[in-house]
Design an enzyme around this catalytic site. Structure first.
Site, PDB file in Angstrom:
ATOM      1  N   ASP A  57       1.631  18.361  61.047  1.00  0.00           N
ATOM      2  CA  ASP A  57       1.162  18.341  62.438  1.00  0.00           C
ATOM      3  C   ASP A  57       1.584  19.599  63.180  1.00  0.00           C
ATOM      4  O   ASP A  57       0.816  20.152  63.986  1.00  0.00           O
ATOM      5  CB  ASP A  57       1.711  17.111  63.171  1.00  0.00           C
ATOM      6  CG  ASP A  57       0.984  15.827  62.820  1.00  0.00           C
ATOM      7  OD1 ASP A  57      -0.144  15.902  62.279  1.00  0.00           O
ATOM      8  OD2 ASP A  57       1.528  14.741  63.090  1.00  0.00           O
TER       9      ASP A  57
ATOM     10  N   HIS B 131       4.773  15.041  56.982  1.00  0.00           N
ATOM     11  CA  HIS B 131       3.591  14.918  57.836  1.00  0.00           C
ATOM     12  C   HIS B 131       3.856  15.505  59.217  1.00  0.00           C
ATOM     13  O   HIS B 131       2.966  16.122  59.813  1.00  0.00           O
ATOM     14  CB  HIS B 131       3.129  13.472  57.971  1.00  0.00           C
ATOM     15  CG  HIS B 131       1.851  13.369  58.752  1.00  0.00           C
ATOM     16  ND1 HIS B 131       0.619  13.660  58.192  1.00  0.00           N
ATOM     17  CD2 HIS B 131       1.601  13.086  60.051  1.00  0.00           C
ATOM     18  CE1 HIS B 131      -0.315  13.545  59.111  1.00  0.00           C
ATOM     19  NE2 HIS B 131       0.262  13.202  60.254  1.00  0.00           N
TER      20      HIS B 131
ATOM     21  N   HIS C  63       3.135  15.899  68.744  1.00  0.00           N
ATOM     22  CA  HIS C  63       2.073  16.760  69.276  1.00  0.00           C
ATOM     23  C   HIS C  63       2.413  17.296  70.662  1.00  0.00           C
ATOM     24  O   HIS C  63       2.202  18.481  70.950  1.00  0.00           O
ATOM     25  CB  HIS C  63       0.758  15.985  69.333  1.00  0.00           C
ATOM     26  CG  HIS C  63       0.281  15.514  68.000  1.00  0.00           C
ATOM     27  ND1 HIS C  63       0.044  16.376  66.957  1.00  0.00           N
ATOM     28  CD2 HIS C  63       0.008  14.268  67.529  1.00  0.00           C
ATOM     29  CE1 HIS C  63      -0.368  15.684  65.906  1.00  0.00           C
ATOM     30  NE2 HIS C  63      -0.379  14.403  66.231  1.00  0.00           N
TER      31      HIS C  63
ATOM     32  N   HIS D 291      -5.083  17.984  61.686  1.00  0.00           N
ATOM     33  CA  HIS D 291      -5.028  18.015  60.225  1.00  0.00           C
ATOM     34  C   HIS D 291      -5.974  19.076  59.656  1.00  0.00           C
ATOM     35  O   HIS D 291      -5.638  19.739  58.668  1.00  0.00           O
ATOM     36  CB  HIS D 291      -5.377  16.648  59.637  1.00  0.00           C
ATOM     37  CG  HIS D 291      -4.452  15.560  60.065  1.00  0.00           C
ATOM     38  ND1 HIS D 291      -4.696  14.232  59.795  1.00  0.00           N
ATOM     39  CD2 HIS D 291      -3.279  15.585  60.752  1.00  0.00           C
ATOM     40  CE1 HIS D 291      -3.715  13.489  60.293  1.00  0.00           C
ATOM     41  NE2 HIS D 291      -2.847  14.293  60.894  1.00  0.00           N
TER      42      HIS D 291
END
Length: 314
Positions: free
Chosen positions: A248, A244, A271, A86
């Site tokens: 990421d 979001h 991720h 973030h």
């Protein structure tokens, strides 16, 4: 190449920034100081303990150590910093090339679960241009990673970073969402930075037993129940979930070491997939090149944001 090339110089923050918070997984208090840095410093973490530096870890994908629920970077001696995505998204999203990140814990604070607190802090001090020309990692050919029904790819693009992110969850609260943007400081700030991390209530007990999500609560995580959002205020945006995931991706791709000129597309990613695609790109030296912007203008302090990158010199 025009002498009016936009975003041609490297940048750093104009003044020091200090933030405090809690690690979402450790539950421990954390202090972070962002320091202005000279050209070609890049983004790097300085880990301290009782005022003494214990490690220096460049924010590069070669230093990724773990990708379970967050991105963890570290050194060969076992010092790690987790949940870096973030903060890195805020820095890369605002086109900041150089910053030294001093941290006194093993995890970047979660703040409100988004990049917005970091963006607001950076906007308050401003961004400073440096004399050195900006260098980019330009994608020359497409690389793709597939894992089951998930896939991601990085391919050539005319200028800047194009993101196209799609998610698909069995939960009726999320479902299938897709969003695409030409990423710029303005787009990141207004369309992406506010989107919070999210999790399912059904996973809480399992995560706690694994020593994860110890600092998660309704002030920093969107909690999803069987049929409703548990947070009293609800969602900040109907597409907060996919936004979001895009946030990421900006942070994870920020581990390239340079801003990327390319197009990233992912389906059901996270991720791990973001990191694997970037690693595969860098392993193929014919798939990318470092290109430099021409030298233009005198350096200056930017009170709001660095200009949007329009193209890159060959």
């Amino acid at each position: 190449m025009s002498n009016r090339f936009i975003g041609a110089r490297q940048t750093t923050i104009a003044r020091e920034i200090e933030v405090h918070g809690t690690g979402v997984h450790s539950g421990a208090p954390v202090s972070v100081i962002l320091h202005p840095a000279a050209a070609d410093t890049g983004l790097r973490f300085i880990v301290t303990k009782r005022g003494r530096i214990t490690a220096e870890i460049p924010a590069k994908v070669c230093n990724v150590k773990n990708l379970t629920l967050c991105t963890v970077i570290g050194n060969d001696e076992g010092v790690t910093v987790s949940t870096v995505e973030h903060l890195l998204a805020a820095l890369r999203g605002l086109h900041i090339d150089n910053c030294v990140i001093e941290i006194d814990s093993k995890e970047v604070p979660i703040m409100d679960g988004s990049s917005k607190p970091f963006v607001d802090a950076i906007d308050e001090v401003g961004v400073r241009e440096l004399a050195a020309p900006r260098r980019f990692l330009k994608v020359l050919k497409t690389v793709r990673v597939e894992e089951g029904d998930c896939w991601g790819e990085l391919g050539p693009h005319s200028s800047g970073l194009h993101l196209d992110v799609e998610i698909d969850f069995p939960s009726p609260i999320i479902g299938r969402q897709r969003m695409a943007f030409e990423m710029s400081p303005g787009v990141f700030r207004n369309e992406v930075a506010h989107a919070r991390t999210f999790g399912f209530m059904s996973d809480v007990e399992r995560l706690w037993k694994a020593g994860l999500a110890l600092g998660a609560n309704l002030t920093n995580t969107v909690a999803i129940g069987d049929d409703r959002i548990m947070n009293r205020e609800g969602l900040r945006d109907p597409q907060e979930f996919v936004r979001h995931k895009m946030l990421d991706a900006v942070g994870d791709l920020g581990l390239a070491g340079h801003p990327i000129i390319g197009a990233y597309r992912s389906l059901r990613g996270g991720h791990r997939l973001n990191s694997l695609v970037l690693q595969k790109l860098l392993e193929d030296t014919t798939a990318w090149a470092i290109v430099q912007a021409p030298r233009v203008r005198e350096p200056r302090t930017l009170p709001f944001e660095p200009a949007v990158v329009a193209a890159a010199g060959e």
